[in-house]
Design a protein around this motif. Structure first.
Motif, PDB file in Angstrom:
ATOM      1  N   ILE A 104      69.805  13.181  28.895  1.00  0.00           N
ATOM      2  CA  ILE A 104      70.993  12.410  28.527  1.00  0.00           C
ATOM      3  C   ILE A 104      71.988  13.302  27.780  1.00  0.00           C
ATOM      4  CG2 ILE A 104      71.804  10.520  27.044  1.00  0.00           C
ATOM      5  CD1 ILE A 104      69.053   9.206  27.624  1.00  0.00           C
TER       6      ILE A 104
ATOM      7  N   GLU B 226      54.232   9.467  26.837  1.00  0.00           N
ATOM      8  CA  GLU B 226      54.695   9.095  28.173  1.00  0.00           C
ATOM      9  C   GLU B 226      56.062   9.654  28.512  1.00  0.00           C
ATOM     10  OE1 GLU B 226      54.290   4.982  29.576  1.00  0.00           O
ATOM     11  OE2 GLU B 226      53.270   4.607  27.689  1.00  0.00           O
ATOM     12  N   LEU B 227      56.922   9.753  27.488  1.00  0.00           N
ATOM     13  CA  LEU B 227      58.326  10.001  27.804  1.00  0.00           C
ATOM     14  C   LEU B 227      58.938  10.984  26.805  1.00  0.00           C
ATOM     15  CD1 LEU B 227      60.939   9.095  29.368  1.00  0.00           C
ATOM     16  CD2 LEU B 227      61.224   7.372  27.588  1.00  0.00           C
TER      17      LEU B 227
ATOM     18  N   THR C  96      62.676  12.381  25.940  1.00  0.00           N
ATOM     19  CA  THR C  96      64.104  12.230  26.222  1.00  0.00           C
ATOM     20  C   THR C  96      64.837  13.412  25.602  1.00  0.00           C
ATOM     21  OG1 THR C  96      63.800   9.852  26.067  1.00  0.00           O
ATOM     22  CG2 THR C  96      66.072  10.673  26.064  1.00  0.00           C
TER      23      THR C  96
ATOM     24  N   TYR D 204      73.699   0.034  22.116  1.00  0.00           N
ATOM     25  CA  TYR D 204      72.634  -0.823  21.620  1.00  0.00           C
ATOM     26  C   TYR D 204      73.036  -1.567  20.354  1.00  0.00           C
ATOM     27  CZ  TYR D 204      69.923   0.703  25.453  1.00  0.00           C
ATOM     28  OH  TYR D 204      69.511   0.911  26.731  1.00  0.00           O
TER      29      TYR D 204
ATOM     30  N   ASP E 160      63.601  12.251  30.508  1.00  0.00           N
ATOM     31  CA  ASP E 160      64.885  11.574  30.646  1.00  0.00           C
ATOM     32  C   ASP E 160      65.920  12.536  30.038  1.00  0.00           C
ATOM     33  OD1 ASP E 160      66.551   9.536  31.311  1.00  0.00           O
ATOM     34  OD2 ASP E 160      65.967   8.185  29.692  1.00  0.00           O
TER      35      ASP E 160
ATOM     36  N   SER F  17      56.941   5.254  15.698  1.00  0.00           N
ATOM     37  CA  SER F  17      56.515   5.164  17.090  1.00  0.00           C
ATOM     38  C   SER F  17      56.952   6.348  17.928  1.00  0.00           C
ATOM     39  CB  SER F  17      57.059   3.872  17.713  1.00  0.00           C
ATOM     40  OG  SER F  17      58.464   3.957  17.843  1.00  0.00           O
ATOM     41  N   ILE F  18      57.750   7.225  17.353  1.00  0.00           N
ATOM     42  CA  ILE F  18      58.205   8.364  18.149  1.00  0.00           C
ATOM     43  C   ILE F  18      58.088   9.659  17.340  1.00  0.00           C
ATOM     44  CG2 ILE F  18      59.870   7.046  19.506  1.00  0.00           C
ATOM     45  CD1 ILE F  18      61.938   8.595  17.635  1.00  0.00           C
TER      46      ILE F  18
ATOM     47  N   GLU G  63      57.801   9.934  23.011  1.00  0.00           N
ATOM     48  CA  GLU G  63      57.155   8.655  22.708  1.00  0.00           C
ATOM     49  C   GLU G  63      56.149   8.285  23.785  1.00  0.00           C
ATOM     50  OE1 GLU G  63      60.322   5.556  22.966  1.00  0.00           O
ATOM     51  OE2 GLU G  63      61.504   7.329  23.374  1.00  0.00           O
TER      52      GLU G  63
ATOM     53  N   TYR H  49      68.354  14.930  24.662  1.00  0.00           N
ATOM     54  CA  TYR H  49      69.784  14.753  24.491  1.00  0.00           C
ATOM     55  C   TYR H  49      70.388  16.145  24.385  1.00  0.00           C
ATOM     56  CZ  TYR H  49      68.207  10.110  23.103  1.00  0.00           C
ATOM     57  OH  TYR H  49      67.603   8.880  23.061  1.00  0.00           O
TER      58      TYR H  49
ATOM     59  N   ILE I  20      67.744   5.753  17.254  1.00  0.00           N
ATOM     60  CA  ILE I  20      67.851   5.096  18.556  1.00  0.00           C
ATOM     61  C   ILE I  20      66.647   4.174  18.774  1.00  0.00           C
ATOM     62  CG2 ILE I  20      67.839   5.494  21.061  1.00  0.00           C
ATOM     63  CD1 ILE I  20      69.474   8.091  20.410  1.00  0.00           C
TER      64      ILE I  20
ATOM     65  N   GLN J 109      57.023  11.873  31.467  1.00  0.00           N
ATOM     66  CA  GLN J 109      58.297  11.707  32.175  1.00  0.00           C
ATOM     67  C   GLN J 109      59.414  12.291  31.327  1.00  0.00           C
ATOM     68  OE1 GLN J 109      59.362   7.782  33.397  1.00  0.00           O
ATOM     69  NE2 GLN J 109      57.306   7.331  34.132  1.00  0.00           N
TER      70      GLN J 109
ATOM     71  N   ILE K 139      75.424   5.891  22.819  1.00  0.00           N
ATOM     72  CA  ILE K 139      74.137   5.194  22.849  1.00  0.00           C
ATOM     73  C   ILE K 139      74.017   4.236  21.666  1.00  0.00           C
ATOM     74  CG2 ILE K 139      71.645   5.517  22.588  1.00  0.00           C
ATOM     75  CD1 ILE K 139      72.023   8.051  24.338  1.00  0.00           C
TER      76      ILE K 139
ATOM     77  N   LEU L 141      66.573  -0.435  19.305  1.00  0.00           N
ATOM     78  CA  LEU L 141      66.084  -1.281  20.396  1.00  0.00           C
ATOM     79  C   LEU L 141      65.571  -2.630  19.880  1.00  0.00           C
ATOM     80  CD1 LEU L 141      64.392   1.315  22.783  1.00  0.00           C
ATOM     81  CD2 LEU L 141      66.727   0.496  22.776  1.00  0.00           C
TER      82      LEU L 141
ATOM     83  N   ALA M  84      68.480  -4.737  18.823  1.00  0.00           N
ATOM     84  CA  ALA M  84      69.206  -5.377  19.925  1.00  0.00           C
ATOM     85  C   ALA M  84      68.462  -6.620  20.412  1.00  0.00           C
ATOM     86  CB  ALA M  84      69.398  -4.384  21.071  1.00  0.00           C
TER      87      ALA M  84
END
Lengths: 285, 563
Positions: free
Chosen positions: B549, B515-516, B518, B361, B547, B458-459, B563, B520, B429, B545, B357, B433, B436
């Motif tokens: 990974i 919202e999300l 993730t 990025y 995710d 932010s996270i 986040e 790992y 990570i 949600q 990852i 973003l 990038a």
């Protein structure tokens, strides 16, 4: 210096997503693009195909819909009809880097020689529409092809179009936009904000949640103020569009409209997406 | 002879022997220092970090035949700076730098100049640390400062180096004992500061040499085979087992009984191996020890009358060590160098998925490391020098790596190197973003650094791992072997099932407002397991949600970003 005031008809394609009332007001001619799905081919003119129906079906479709530009023969036919009663047609189209529509219209216009001026808007949806509406206004006021072409050029320099892609799957499946290669093997779920200009589609921001993407979209929009026009785009995300407009407060100019992106473009973007198109007041100066 | 000369004045040769003794004594107690972690997580490795740092420093003078102490201490400082790893190791390297500054142009060191050099070491370390963070009291800094103060006072009336060194060691020990008073976190966890403890062992080792006491070990590099210029593969020396039979086994178990004699059990089991941690009461004793034969402590405990064993965990540390060496060797086969225009990012990471990852990025280099095996200053310098660009941003992804990265940034002359102060992989990570995005638009170093730093808040970062020991931190009690969950690096939940931990973490950070999430998943966890875990928990968080990974990171079954 124009010697005589010409009667100019403005035409465009159905990707421009111009609301019917505005089409009527300025008597704008439409050359349709087509969406092929589930064995049928439908003109994307908001009449032949219900947008709501199409987007409800889209996630379920086994075969991905394809989109088609109008043939040059169809364009020729419509241009000939469109120019009746007018001296000149100015036809403004979806970015030629994203669609062959403008090229086919150019081919179809050959038999009308220099009575037709074809313009590549470099944009999609109401991004084209804003150029069309400005063109219609200037054409009515001046009767000058040159003045209209210049006005469209000025509008273009003051426009911005950003869209949040809610689900990359649709762009991925369509294989249409090269920028998506940047996400081809993406391990993370990303909701990119795309920046469309001059037919290029670039990634403005990589964010991971809709909330952050909308906050960024708001920020980008505010940076463009003062605005003459604002269009809020969405696909099956009316709540999102309404909230975005409300959050923009005084930045929102009068006559702001919210539209559902047409199927030709929407097929590649997918439900849930949200976007804005801005036109700065400065374009008139 | 050494001792006789050493009492009055110390030249370069004597200083070298003193340092060698300090290194040996620290090496001997490395595990003890490693075990002084506040958080019961596989993290920190302060003992290893300090040892590697001081070994690097010593390697600079191992083959040196130089009587001028100013020159010798200067070489030590240079080596320390290069070898610095971990926060305590980096501060140690600053102390060595300041110490050398204090001895500049001196051929020999007497009592007065020893005191001055110590003060110079402390001043330099405080000043340098202040440039990147607020110096924290109750750490190695406090121990060094109080040591220098005590020696400074005594040196007004005393010039005997052996006496002053014993004053130093005693003062360091006293300061160390007070670290829990200064840092409540230490007190709650029932430990002293690990960096301070490392410093105590260094000073004690030196004192033991002067006192004629045994200092067991040859310091690595003392053989003379180590070249003056540090080689990249020196990490292998650093983590080689001191014992020729290897690292052996880590054995942990609980003894349940009625009339357990803790002292007797401790004596008996401690004799069977090293790094013993044995504590409890008449009904419950927790045993932790490193041994070559795990059968010994187990059969001893199991055959005591009326004793039941529970929570038996035996880990083959030698196998873990060999696996790590193999993995790191594979990783160190230089990857095809990616050409970078403009600003490049160096990220610290472990785990093939996490590394992918970071690479995806835009990280140009991955420095292997993280929760354990903190990379050192020279690892960063090597990565910096391998890059064909002058503008570089480092993502340490771990609080214990920031200082070493910062030192490397300073040493990389002619290049602009910024260090993002991020403490977790998810933050790293998240920071990549905007990097990038800006890279595509030709953003400047300043813009990128700012955007990356801004993204950290932010996270929320979560981690799930297994407690390495029993402790109460932040009001949460855990037993060694329990599953624990951390939020932004702080212990947040302990529970017996993975689902409870995840649920607890998500509730604690108010995930329903996010919202999300993730996940790992780490080494040893399958995608199916990770998805099943999400399915079990997701119903409680309607708007969230998930995710999932593959991170493939070691030691942490799950790293989570919310986040």
């Amino acid at each position: 210096m124009t010697t005589t005031k010409k009667k100019i008809r403005i035409m465009t394609d159905s990707v421009a997503d111009i609301p019917a009332a505005l089409l009527q007001k300025w008597n704008i001619g439409i050359i349709p693009t087509y969406v092929n799905f589930e064995g049928g081919s439908y003109a994307d003119d908001g009449v032949e195909l219900s947008r709501d129906y199409f987007y409800q079906r889209l996630p379920e479709m086994k075969e991905f819909p394809t989109t088609a530009a109008p043939s040059h023969a169809l364009a020729e036919d419509l241009l000939h009809k469109g120019i009746e009663g007018y001296d000149h047609v100015i036809s403004i189209h979806v970015a030629s880097k994203l669609s062959v529509t403008a090229n086919n219209v150019r081919l179809g216009a050959q038999s009308l020689k220099d009575r037709v001026t074809v313009i590549d808007s470099g944009l999609v949806t109401m991004g084209i529409g804003m150029q069309v509406l400005a063109a219609a206004e200037v054409a009515a006021a001046t009767g000058s092809v040159e003045a209209v072409v210049q006005a469209v050029e000025k509008v273009r320099r003051h426009q911005k179009l950003w869209a949040i892609i809610a689900n990359l799957e649709y762009l991925r499946r369509s294989g249409r936009v090269s920028v998506i290669r940047a996400f081809a093997g993406s391990l993370l779920q990303i909701k990119p904000i795309l920046d469309v200009h001059d037919g290029e589609v670039e990634v403005a921001q990589r964010v991971r949640t809709m909330g952050k993407a909308v906050a960024k979209l708001k920020e980008l929009t505010e940076e463009q103020a003062p605005l003459e026009r604002l269009v809020i785009l969405h696909i099956n995300n009316e709540d999102g569009a309404r909230e975005l407009q409300a959050s923009l407060g005084s930045v929102v100019p009068p006559d702001t409209i919210t539209i559902t992106v047409g199927p030709t473009l929407g097929t590649h973007i997918g439900p849930g997406s949200l976007g804005v198109i801005t036109l700065r007041k400065a374009w008139r100066s | 002879m050494v001792v006789e000369i050493g009492r009055r004045v110390c030249d370069g040769h004597v200083f070298k022997w003193l340092l060698a003794a300090g290194v040996s004594w620290l090496a001997h107690h490395r595990e003890h220092v490693n075990n002084m972690n506040v958080f019961p997580v596989p993290d920190g490795d302060t003992g290893t970090n300090m040892l590697v740092t001081i070994q690097k420093a010593y390697a600079q003078i191992a083959t040196m035949d130089e009587g001028h102490i100013g020159l010798v201490s200067e070489a030590v400082a240079r080596g320390g700076l290069m070898g610095a790893r971990g926060n305590s190791g980096t501060i140690l390297s600053m102390l060595l730098r300041g110490f050398a500054n204090g001895l500049k142009r001196r051929e020999v060191m007497d009592g007065a100049s020893f005191a001055l050099a110590l003060q110079s070491a402390v001043d330099y370390a405080y000043t340098t640390v202040s440039t990147v963070m607020e110096p924290v009291e109750g750490t190695i800094l406090t121990v060094a400062r109080e040591t220098a103060a005590a020696v400074g006072i005594r040196a007004r009336t005393e010039n005997d180096l052996q006496v002053l060194l014993s004053v130093a060691a005693a003062a360091a020990n006293r300061a160390l004992e007070r670290t829990p008073e200064l840092l409540p976190r230490l007190k709650e966890a029932g430990v002293v500061d690990s960096g301070g403890l490392g410093l105590v062992y260094l000073l004690e080792g030196m004192l033991r040499l002067l006192n004629g006491d045994q200092v067991d070990y040859e310091p690595a590099g003392a053989s003379g085979s180590v070249a003056a210029a540090p080689a990249r593969s020196d990490w292998k020396d650093a983590i080689q087992p001191d014992d020729e039979d290897g690292y052996g086994y880590d054995v942990q178990f609980l003894m349940l009984g009625q009339q357990l004699n803790v002292d007797e059990i401790r004596r008996a089991i401690s004799a069977m191996g090293w790094s013993p941690l044995i504590d409890g009461d008449a009904t419950l004793v927790k045993v932790h020890i490193h041994v070559h034969n795990p059968g010994e402590p187990l059969s001893y405990a199991a055959t005591l009358p009326g004793v039941q064993l529970d929570d038996v965990v035996v880990e083959n540390m030698q196998a873990q060590y060999l696996q790590y060496v193999q993995q790191r060797e594979q990783r160190e086969v230089p990857a095809p160098l990616r050409q970078v225009d403009g600003v490049a990012v160096i990220a610290v990471a472990r785990g093939a998925g996490i590394e992918r990852i970071f690479t995806e990025y835009g990280a140009a280099r991955i420095v292997p490391g993280g929760q354990t095996m903190n990379p050192g200053t020279e690892d960063f310098l090597a990565a910096i020098q391998s890059l064909d660009t002058d503008e570089i941003i480092i993502l340490p992804n771990n609080g214990n790596i920031i200082l070493a990265a910062q030192e490397a940034a300073k040493l990389a002359t002619g290049r602009q190197v910024r260090v993002v102060h991020n403490r977790t992989i998810p933050q790293g990570i998240a920071a990549l973003l905007p990097y990038a995005d800006l890279r595509e638009r030709g953003g400047t170093l300043d813009e990128m650094f700012q955007a990356m730093t801004d993204s950290l808040g932010s996270i929320v970062s979560g981690e799930i791992t297994t407690a390495t020991r029993s402790v109460t931190v932040d009001g949460i009690s855990v037993q060694a072997g329990d599953l624990i969950g951390l939020l932004n690096g702080r212990l947040a939940v302990a529970a017996s099932t993975m689902a409870d931990i995840l649920r607890g973490l998500l509730h604690k950070c108010h995930a329903e407002d996010h919202e999300l999430a993730t996940l790992y998943y780490g080494e040893g966890v399958t995608e199916a397991q990770a998805r099943a875990l999400v399915d079990e928990v997701a119903a409680e968080f309607e708007h969230l949600q998930f995710d999932v990974i593959a991170g493939e990171q070691p030691l942490y079954p799950y790293i989570i970003s919310i986040e």
